[in-house]
Design a protein around this motif. Structure first.
Motif, PDB file in Angstrom:
ATOM      1  N   ASN A   1     -24.729 -41.566 -13.817  1.00 53.56           N
ATOM      2  CA  ASN A   1     -23.869 -42.566 -13.184  1.00 53.56           C
ATOM      3  C   ASN A   1     -23.372 -42.005 -11.855  1.00 53.56           C
ATOM      4  O   ASN A   1     -22.954 -40.849 -11.776  1.00 53.56           O
ATOM      5  CB  ASN A   1     -22.675 -42.892 -14.080  1.00 53.56           C
ATOM      6  N   LEU A   2     -23.412 -42.823 -10.827  1.00 53.86           N
ATOM      7  CA  LEU A   2     -22.957 -42.397  -9.504  1.00 53.86           C
ATOM      8  C   LEU A   2     -21.877 -43.353  -9.015  1.00 53.86           C
ATOM      9  O   LEU A   2     -22.137 -44.548  -8.806  1.00 53.86           O
ATOM     10  CB  LEU A   2     -24.121 -42.363  -8.520  1.00 53.86           C
ATOM     11  N   VAL A   3     -20.671 -42.830  -8.870  1.00 58.22           N
ATOM     12  CA  VAL A   3     -19.532 -43.628  -8.403  1.00 58.22           C
ATOM     13  C   VAL A   3     -19.126 -43.119  -7.029  1.00 58.22           C
ATOM     14  O   VAL A   3     -18.882 -41.923  -6.836  1.00 58.22           O
ATOM     15  CB  VAL A   3     -18.340 -43.525  -9.377  1.00 58.22           C
ATOM     16  N   ILE A   4     -19.072 -44.038  -6.059  1.00 58.90           N
ATOM     17  CA  ILE A   4     -18.679 -43.682  -4.699  1.00 58.90           C
ATOM     18  C   ILE A   4     -17.257 -44.171  -4.454  1.00 58.90           C
ATOM     19  O   ILE A   4     -16.976 -45.375  -4.495  1.00 58.90           O
ATOM     20  CB  ILE A   4     -19.660 -44.281  -3.674  1.00 58.90           C
ATOM     21  N   ALA A   5     -16.377 -43.217  -4.220  1.00 57.90           N
ATOM     22  CA  ALA A   5     -14.960 -43.544  -4.040  1.00 57.90           C
ATOM     23  C   ALA A   5     -14.701 -44.231  -2.709  1.00 57.90           C
ATOM     24  O   ALA A   5     -13.832 -45.094  -2.594  1.00 57.90           O
ATOM     25  CB  ALA A   5     -14.127 -42.260  -4.145  1.00 57.90           C
ATOM     26  N   GLY A   6     -15.459 -43.846  -1.693  1.00 61.00           N
ATOM     27  CA  GLY A   6     -15.248 -44.381  -0.346  1.00 61.00           C
ATOM     28  C   GLY A   6     -15.050 -43.258   0.648  1.00 61.00           C
ATOM     29  O   GLY A   6     -14.405 -42.248   0.345  1.00 61.00           O
ATOM     30  N   HIS A   7     -15.611 -43.399   1.836  1.00 63.90           N
ATOM     31  CA  HIS A   7     -15.608 -42.319   2.815  1.00 63.90           C
ATOM     32  C   HIS A   7     -14.270 -42.201   3.549  1.00 63.90           C
ATOM     33  O   HIS A   7     -13.557 -41.210   3.429  1.00 63.90           O
ATOM     34  CB  HIS A   7     -16.756 -42.522   3.810  1.00 63.90           C
TER      35      HIS A   7
END
Length: 317
Positions: free
Chosen positions: A278-284
């Motif tokens: 699973n890949l969760v991107i929090a935000g840059h």
């Protein structure tokens, strides 16, 4: 607060939050000292001796007298020539900005961004990837990043600040270390069961709440809301630039179920899906803001006024 004291405080905070631990950083600096002392005199003059005390080549004072007093800072995720002109214009209108503070590096700090990427091998090792494999995966990626940034106009913003007489400093890995440690502690205590729970944990943080209003909040790149998270690794928050996409195979073999990061390319998403991670991107910008805010809170505690700009979501904890 003197500029040199502000700089020293920031670097200390970065070291205290370093994934290698304070002892690991001391060993790194000791190796650099030995390397420097073994160089011929002709080569020592080419060595950045600041590297002997500051482990982060992407976090430096670019311009400014170290003994100058700093009472007001304009801080942003990116300080480019436009932001330099903005600071000068704001000073004309009555602001008293003493220092520009950027998160993303400029000048030599940008050209040497690849030099801070070694820390990622230690992070991967912490989550079960053998250190020799982690270093091997990082080797080619570090060279790639060096070539990518080599032809960039590194000096544009610094030249603009110099012409306008503004002090300028950058703190990249320093504040990325801060958000990395914050994320590790956050997920150590929250124990989310599903990927949806991971999103819920992130969305409670004010920077991510604000980012959601701008349609740039946390999102799932690989996996589903109902997917069980398994072992969670918030590993893509520090280390200069993102690692090679081939690391996902190694992380899967090490038993990692969910990776959390600031951003990820399409190759990373495909590799995560291939190995059922699973890949969760929090935000840059929001993640960079969180790291910067942890530093800026400490500066405010020392009486410094902060004027946020250029994508910085300013939140005080």
């Amino acid at each position: 607060m003197k500029l040199k004291d502000l700089y020293a405080l920031a670097v200390k905070m970065g070291i205290d939050a370093d994934p290698r631990g304070v002892d690991g950083v001391k060993k790194l600096l000791a190796r650099r000292k030995k390397e420097y002392e073994e160089l011929p005199k002709s080569k020592q003059s080419e060595y950045d001796r600041e590297d002997l005390v500051n482990p982060y080549s992407d976090s430096r004072i670019f311009l400014g007298n170290p003994d100058m007093d700093v009472d007001s800072i304009m801080a942003g995720i990116d300080i480019n020539a436009a932001e330099v002109l903005l600071a000068d214009r704001l000073n004309q209108k009555g602001e008293s900005i003493d220092l520009l503070l950027t998160h993303h590096p400029e000048g030599a700090s940008l050209a040497s961004l690849h030099e801070v990427m070694d820390v990622q091998a230690d992070i991967f090792a912490k989550y079960g990837v053998p250190i020799n494999i982690a270093e091997g995966v990082m080797h080619d990626r570090i060279s790639e990043v060096q070539r990518r940034f080599s032809p960039v106009n590194h000096a544009e913003a610094i030249d603009a600040a110099r012409l306008l007489g503004l002090a300028f400093m950058g703190m990249h890995t320093v504040t990325d270390n801060l958000v990395h440690l914050y994320m590790e502690k956050l997920f150590e205590k929250s124990h989310p069961e599903t990927v949806g729970d991971v999103l819920d944990v992130l969305k409670k943080e004010p920077e991510y709440k604000e980012a959601m209003k701008g349609k740039a909040g946390p999102m799932i790149y690989a996996g589903y809301v109902s997917s069980r998270a398994g072992r969670i690794a918030p590993i893509e928050f520090t280390g200069g630039s993102e690692a090679s996409h081939i690391i996902y195979e190694k992380l899967a073999m090490a038993g990692v179920g969910t990776v959390i990061g600031m951003h990820a390319g399409e190759e990373h998403r495909k590799e995560a899906m291939k190995y059922h991670i699973n890949l969760v991107i929090a935000g840059h910008m929001s993640s960079d803001s969180l790291g910067m805010n942890l530093l800026l809170d400490a500066l405010e505690d020392n009486g410094i006024k902060i004027l946020p700009c250029s994508g910085l979501i300013r939140v005080r904890r």
